[in-house]
Design an enzyme around this catalytic site. Structure first.
Site, PDB file in Angstrom:
ATOM      1  N   ASP A  36       0.939  -1.108  -0.067  1.00 19.25           N
ATOM      2  CA  ASP A  36       0.216   0.096  -0.029  1.00 19.25           C
ATOM      3  C   ASP A  36       0.808   1.385   0.121  1.00 19.25           C
ATOM      4  O   ASP A  36       2.145   1.229  -0.478  1.00 19.25           O
ATOM      5  CB  ASP A  36      -0.802   0.015   1.219  1.00 19.25           C
ATOM      6  CG  ASP A  36      -2.194   0.837   1.031  1.00 19.25           C
ATOM      7  OD1 ASP A  36      -2.259   1.866   0.589  1.00 19.25           O
ATOM      8  OD2 ASP A  36      -3.372   0.105   1.048  1.00 19.25           O
ATOM      9  N   HIS A  52      -3.614   6.023   3.055  1.00 23.77           N
ATOM     10  CA  HIS A  52      -4.374   4.655   2.718  1.00 23.77           C
ATOM     11  C   HIS A  52      -3.773   3.461   3.587  1.00 23.77           C
ATOM     12  O   HIS A  52      -4.815   2.664   4.005  1.00 23.77           O
ATOM     13  CB  HIS A  52      -4.398   4.705   1.391  1.00 23.77           C
ATOM     14  CG  HIS A  52      -5.330   3.753   0.669  1.00 23.77           C
ATOM     15  ND1 HIS A  52      -4.859   2.463   0.426  1.00 23.77           N
ATOM     16  CD2 HIS A  52      -6.714   3.488   0.414  1.00 23.77           C
ATOM     17  CE1 HIS A  52      -5.871   1.597   0.026  1.00 23.77           C
ATOM     18  NE2 HIS A  52      -6.907   2.518  -0.044  1.00 23.77           N
ATOM     19  N   SER A  89     -11.280  -1.034  -0.718  1.00 23.46           N
ATOM     20  CA  SER A  89      -9.995  -0.922  -0.063  1.00 23.46           C
ATOM     21  C   SER A  89     -10.155  -1.328   1.328  1.00 23.46           C
ATOM     22  O   SER A  89      -9.192  -1.784   2.089  1.00 23.46           O
ATOM     23  CB  SER A  89      -9.482   0.452  -0.210  1.00 23.46           C
ATOM     24  OG  SER A  89      -8.680   0.586  -1.786  1.00 23.46           O
TER      25      SER A  89
END
Length: 903
Positions: free
Chosen positions: A182, A235, A549
């Site tokens: 990520d 994220h 996600s």
């Protein structure tokens, strides 16, 4: 918006005996931004390594190359290589050590659905993040927390009472490892133990493959052993928190509500592939991160990334399957292209063996409260630019001109100095314009409310607090100000919780799939909307994001809990158990379960998966279309109990989705769901399975009778195995099925007829108009570029764009060559386009340009300039399930008007 893409073909040079049987081409299609001259080349195992072999081979051929990556894993051997000339790759076609090749391309960065909002709900409801999935019971009743599991991450409220177990003490023994690929991780966060790689640290593995400055504009990686991130969108930190954060007893910085991740004692590996500007990463780096996670012995690899590609042939999807078979369970987000129709799953979630994950809305959300003098409450989510809520202030609200479409765009009707101003969204400008103007006039805050259902997602202004509101809350504030103009409103910076009316139903953004060959995707779903989790310090430590996600690490955490409870399992066994025990959820405000293409087997239930001793295999039935469906399907029921169990079999069909309409080639963005159901006939309705035994049952499916096969109705449902004499705690087992009525082979690929006004197939002249008759191009004039508009209504395995001599029989003539621009236009495994652009990956068309170059070789051979003359352009697409050798019978063919090329 249209995107211009210059495609590049590539081929499978030599295939393994299980993964392909014919040449495979890849291209720079929508969402696939190929990096010129670079390829991932898979090779057989070689003494000295693949890089050395390739360098020696290239030197002997006089090629100038650069090796970007070398892969020496036992699951994948090869290189990422850059050639000086793209056509040089052709000289390695017959090399006995070369197995396969893929062009390197940029994978788009993560795009969670910021401030994704429900349609309504009740404020001040107690928060519990895990009651829908059985995770709360696994924590409280079974005591499993993921201890002993290694998970790698590859990417990018008030409770009723604290959980019975305390998770503040983290002791790692025989860890189960989790890897994340990520944007990296803010490992200084106290919810992870605020340490990295030292004794007792939760974040015990990781690597930064790119560095802070890496982006699409600066694609020059600067690797670093530390995946620390405090500069991106956060994220990776958010997804890692969903998996394994422990924020139950943190006071500095305190979360809005105490919470734990799904598996709050897993060992985490963070593998960073995006920089501070997480707009993309090259596929060869993602491949490297996957292999590094496997080398670090990660039990589970979580990948909240991907691109619109409903095929399983891309290198990352192939590797995800291989790693899962090897014992590293790969879990991938399915994509956020919801609202654009079916067949929009993403690679590598299309992996045949790993888990593709869809999203379900959470039961609860967290919002910030505005309260008027009468104690009425109004909820808002803070603007992205200011990135935090209003401070605890009391201020007047002034209303500008809510009935105007340009409310607050260029002028203000009121003086906002020292006050908060509220605008309607309108259509003339954005929130940045409105709130920016308000700031210059002295406003201390800015509110913008929607013109339609739901909250408006605003950027606002970066220097004053801003908030987006629903139409209902915004209108109520306007009415309250009108009734009492100078009253003071209290703006709280303390979050509150409220119920989500869509809770427990598929998220509107989750991609509706089935892959391009009608296999079921997603495999399963998890909570992905309104997920409160950790963030880096630069984003104030905590926040809510939504997207598949977020659902992806939820499944990774669920697998970790199961592995801790039951021990390591094969990927196929885990998929069987988790699909059997998932709970199909209903569509919002519907009595029917949502389509399998939206939720797969349904919402994960970890408690039932752990408690289950019986299972049904196969755990999903992809029925294909009714031309190719089997006469019957056999499933086996396994009883691992010490006593017999009798199961009653039943069919729970979903509404049938009709995604085509008569006279329109493009699939609908909102399918018509009709009460026309598939039926299932069982060889026996009651099956008794003896202790430690198994039995089979045959199922015959009949497609929905009413819907026209010409529109390829997509039907689905669940076969339910309900125990009749088992322990009261035993729950039904389910097997999802999905199929299509009619012939997938006969469905359109090109969007030619589109009465809804979408982009259609054709060639544009220099003024941007479709050519309808003979046209002359002077290709030495840079203004006279020939533009081919290629909208695909369904995914295409192969599209060729070729030049024919004037007067040719377009179905029989041998072509003069493939149109060429940085590669021949022989395009393979392309995603479908959509009626309108979807900001999360669906585009209306692929735009190809041509300046007079031809190639004789579809596999990236040399090119030459076409002679002056008159020609026809032939565009052909292989039909679904078609044989590429059967031209023209198995192709859709389009021919242009005559085009005269002059110089």
């Amino acid at each position: 918006m249209k995107i211009t893409i210059i495609p590049m073909a590539i081929y499978l040079l030599v295939v393994s005996n299980t993964e392909a049987v014919a040449p495979i081409h890849f291209n720079r299609a929508a969402g696939r931004d190929v990096i010129a001259n670079r390829y991932i080349v898979e090779m057989s195992e070689l003494a000295g390594g693949p890089a050395r072999y390739f360098q020696v081979k290239a030197g002997g051929k006089g090629h100038s190359i650069r090796i970007h990556q070398e892969y020496t894993s036992n699951v994948f051997q090869g290189v990422s290589v850059e050639f000086q000339n793209d056509a040089d790759i052709n000289e390695y076609v017959n090399d006995p050590h070369v197995k396969a090749a893929w062009p390197v391309h940029r994978v788009p960065g993560p795009k969670p659905m910021k401030n994704y909002k429900p349609e309504g709900g009740n404020k001040s409801i107690s928060y519990d993040a895990h009651i829908l999935t059985g995770v709360d019971r696994v924590h409280k009743e079974l005591g499993f927390t993921g201890k002993g599991v290694k998970v790698g991450v590859v990417s990018a409220l008030e409770t009723k009472s604290a959980p019975d177990r305390k998770f503040s003490e983290l002791h790692l023994t025989n860890p189960i490892f989790f890897s994340q690929i990520d944007t990296g991780i803010y490992w200084k966060h106290p919810a992870f133990g605020a340490c990295y790689k030292t004794k007792g640290c939760r974040i015990a593995y990781g690597y930064d493959f790119v560095g802070d400055n890496y982006s699409n504009a600066n694609p020059h990686p600067q690797p670093d052993p530390d995946p620390f991130d405090n500069c991106s969108t956060g994220h990776g930190t958010h997804t890692a928190g969903i998996l394994g954060a422990n924020a139950m007893h943190i006071t500095k910085p305190a979360p809005a509500v105490p919470f734990v991740g799904v598996a709050p004692e897993v060992t985490i590996g963070a593998y960073r592939v995006f920089g501070c500007v997480p707009d993309g990463a090259s596929s060869d780096i993602i491949l490297q991160a996957m292999l590094r996670a496997a080398a670090d012995k990660m039990d589970i690899i979580s990948m909240s990334l991907g691109e619109n590609l409903p095929w399983s042939e891309e290198v990352d999807a192939v590797l995800a399957s291989r790693l899962t078979k090897q014992g590293h369970i790969v879990v991938v987000a399915m994509g956020n292209i919801g609202g654009s129709g079916f067949f929009l799953g993403e690679s590598p979630a299309t992996t045949t063996d790993g888990f593709g994950v869809g999203s379900i809305d959470n039961l609860l959300d967290i919002e910030y409260i505005i309260r008027d003098e009468a104690k009425n409450q109004y909820g808002y989510n803070y603007g992205i630019a200011f990135d935090r809520p209003f401070p605890n202030i009391t201020a007047e609200i002034v209303v500008n001109n809510p009935t105007a479409a340009d409310d607050g765009c260029t002028k203000l009707n009121v003086n906002p100095k020292g006050k908060v101003i509220i605008f309607s969204l309108g259509t003339a400008c954005g929130s940045a314009d409105k709130c920016g103007l308000a700031r210059t006039k002295g406003a201390i805050g800015c509110l913008v409310y929607n013109n339609g259902p739901g909250v408006v997602i605003i950027n606002g202004d970066e220097k004053i607090p801003c908030g987006g509101l629903t139409l209902e809350d915004g209108g109520a504030i306007v009415a309250a100000v009108k009734a009492k103009p100078h009253q003071k409103f209290f703006f709280s910076n303390v979050a509150s919780t409220y119920s989500v009316s869509t809770g427990g139903t598929p998220s509107s953004f989750t991609s509706a799939s089935l892959d391009a060959e009608l296999y079921i995707k997603p495999d399963i779903s998890a909570i992905g909307a309104y997920v409160y989790s950790t963030l880096p310090a630069n984003h104030h430590y905590y926040g809510i994001d939504s997207g598949t996600s977020m659902a992806c690490p939820y499944i990774a955490g669920a697998l970790a809990l199961y592995i801790q409870a039951k021990g390591h399992q094969t990927g196929s066994r885990l998929k069987t158990i988790f699909q059997n025990n998932a709970k199909p959820v209903k569509n919002y405000q519907s009595e029917y379960a949502a389509h399998v293409a939206l939720q797969g087997a349904g919402l994960v239930n970890v408690y039932d998966a752990i408690k289950a001793n019986n299972w049904v295999s196969p755990s999903a039935l992809s029925l294909n279309d009714t031309v190719n469906t089997q006469k019957s399907y056999r499933v086996t029921i396994y009883n691992n109990e010490a006593k017999s169990v009798t199961y009653k079999l039943s069919n729970a069909p979903t509404l049938t989705a009709i995604d085509f309409e008569a006279g329109n080639d493009m699939m609908l963005e909102t399918p018509n769901y009709v009460a026309d159901f598939a039926t299932a006939k069982f060889s026996a309705d009651l099956i008794t399975v003896g202790p430690k035994s198994q039995k089979t049952v045959d199922i015959t499916f009949t497609a929905p009778p009413k819907s026209s096969a010409e529109l390829l109705p997509l039907f689905s449902g669940y076969i339910v195995f309900t125990p009749q004499n088992a322990d009261k705690a035993a729950t039904p087992l389910t097997v999802p099925y999905a199929g299509a009525k009619g012939s997938w082979k006969e469905m359109p690929i090109f969007n030619i007829k589109d009465p809804r006004g979408g982009v259609t197939l054709g060639i544009l002249n220099s003024t941007g108009k479709y050519i309808t008759g003979p046209t002359t191009y002077n290709l030495t004039d840079p203004k006279q570029v020939l533009t081919i508009i290629l909208p695909l209504s369904t995914p295409a395995a192969l599209v060729n764009v070729e030049l024919l001599a004037k007067g040719s029989n377009v179905k029989q003539a041998k072509s003069l060559g493939y149109l060429y621009s940085d590669g021949p236009y022989s395009l393979s495994y392309m995603p479908r386009n959509t009626e309108t652009n979807n900001s999360n990956g669906g585009y209306q068309d692929t735009t190809l340009t041509w300046t007079g170059q031809l190639s004789d070789n579809p596999n990236n051979g040399g090119n030459h300039t076409v002679k002056a003359g008159t020609y026809i352009i032939r565009i052909s697409a292989l039909k679904h399930f078609g044989d590429p050798k059967k031209f023209p019978a198995d192709y859709y063919i389009f021919a242009s008007p005559e085009i005269t090329v002059v110089y």
